[in-house]
Design a protein around this motif. Structure first.
Motif, PDB file in Angstrom:
ATOM      1  N   ARG A   1      68.620  95.416  42.274  1.00  0.00           N
ATOM      2  CA  ARG A   1      67.393  94.707  41.928  1.00  0.00           C
ATOM      3  C   ARG A   1      67.571  93.258  42.354  1.00  0.00           C
ATOM      4  NH1 ARG A   1      63.213  97.758  41.284  1.00  0.00           N
ATOM      5  NH2 ARG A   1      63.610  99.513  39.944  1.00  0.00           N
TER       6      ARG A   1
ATOM      7  N   LYS B   1      63.060  87.905  42.211  1.00  0.00           N
ATOM      8  CA  LYS B   1      62.191  88.008  41.038  1.00  0.00           C
ATOM      9  C   LYS B   1      61.985  86.635  40.408  1.00  0.00           C
ATOM     10  CE  LYS B   1      61.322  90.646  36.917  1.00  0.00           C
ATOM     11  NZ  LYS B   1      61.705  91.786  36.114  1.00  0.00           N
TER      12      LYS B   1
ATOM     13  N   TYR C   1      59.573  84.758  43.022  1.00  0.00           N
ATOM     14  CA  TYR C   1      58.231  85.273  43.273  1.00  0.00           C
ATOM     15  C   TYR C   1      57.623  86.021  42.091  1.00  0.00           C
ATOM     16  CZ  TYR C   1      59.476  84.133  48.031  1.00  0.00           C
ATOM     17  OH  TYR C   1      59.869  83.468  49.154  1.00  0.00           O
TER      18      TYR C   1
ATOM     19  N   THR D   1      58.385  88.948  40.960  1.00  0.00           N
ATOM     20  CA  THR D   1      58.448  90.404  41.067  1.00  0.00           C
ATOM     21  C   THR D   1      59.681  90.781  41.870  1.00  0.00           C
ATOM     22  OG1 THR D   1      57.303  92.395  41.790  1.00  0.00           O
ATOM     23  CG2 THR D   1      57.002  90.432  43.138  1.00  0.00           C
ATOM     24  N   ASP D   2      60.166  91.994  41.645  1.00  0.00           N
ATOM     25  CA  ASP D   2      61.328  92.445  42.409  1.00  0.00           C
ATOM     26  C   ASP D   2      60.963  93.555  43.378  1.00  0.00           C
ATOM     27  OD1 ASP D   2      60.879  94.363  40.543  1.00  0.00           O
ATOM     28  OD2 ASP D   2      62.942  94.524  39.845  1.00  0.00           O
TER      29      ASP D   2
END
Length: 175
Positions: A92, A97, A100, A102-103
C-alpha cells in the motif's frame, strides 16, 4: 511345464519400436526438446514475470508504470528483480496516500498504449473548472507578490548604483 517355460531365456528388446519407427520417434523427441520446450519455457517465464504488473493493475496501484518497468528490468536481469516487483505490487503506497488522499489510482484501459506525454494531457471537465476557479481566487495574491518583487529589484538596483549614492560592486565583494 509351466516352470520349464518360465525358466527358458526370452529375447529382450531395448525399445518397443524398431527400424523406421524408432527413427521417427527420435525425430519427434528431438523437435520437442529443441523447439517446443524452449518456447514453452520462455512463454511461462514471461507470464510469470508480468504477474506483478497484472496484480498492480487489478489493485489500481498508483505506481503501476514503475512496477511495469521493474518487471521488464527483471526480464533483462534474469529474474533477480522479480520478487521486488511482486512485493511492490502488493504494498500500500503510504506516501502516495498522504500526498493525494488515496492509495489507488485510475489507470488507462487495457487496449490503450501509454504515450510519453500521457501525464501532460490537458485536463477537462470538473477538474479543469476547479483549477481555473482556484487560479482566479489567487490572482490578487499573485499580483501583490509581483509588485513586491519589482520593488525589491528596484531597491537592489538603487543600492548598487554608484550614481545614486550606492556603492559599486566589485568582484572582490563578499555577499
Amino acid at each position: 511345464m509351466l516352470f520349464a517355460a518360465a525358466s527358458l531365456p526370452a529375447t529382450s528388446h531395448a525399445s518397443l519400436l524398431s527400424g523406421e519407427a524408432l527413427d521417427t520417434a527420435a525425430n519427434v523427441v528431438a523437435w520437442l526438446a529443441l523447439i517446443i520446450v524452449p518456447v514453452a519455457l520462455i512463454s511461462a517465464f514471461w507470464i510469470v514475470h508480468i504477474l506483478p504488473e497484472k496484480i498492480a493493475e487489478k489493485r489500481r496501484h498508483p505506481q503501476l508504470d514503475a512496477i511495469k518497468i521493474l518487471c521488464l528490468l527483471s526480464l533483462v536481469f534474469g529474474g533477480m528483480l522479480w520478487p521486488l516487483a511482486w512485493l511492490w505490487a502488493y504494498t500500500r503506497p503510504v506516501l502516495h496516500k498522504m500526498a493525494y488522499g488515496t492509495d489507488v489510482a485510475s489507470h488507462q484501459s487495457h487496449g490503450e498504449a501509454i504515450s510519453p506525454l500521457h501525464d501532460a494531457e490537458v485536463e477537462s471537465g470538473p477538474a479543469l473548472e476547479a483549477s481555473e476557479a482556484n487560479a482566479r481566487d489567487r490572482q490578487p495574491e499573485v499580483d501583490e507578490l509581483k509588485r513586491r518583487i519589482r520593488s525589491l529589484e528596484m531597491a537592489l538596483a538603487m543600492a548598487n548604483d554608484p550614481s545614486r549614492g550606492g556603492r559599486a560592486r566589485t568582484g572582490d565583494d563578499e555577499e
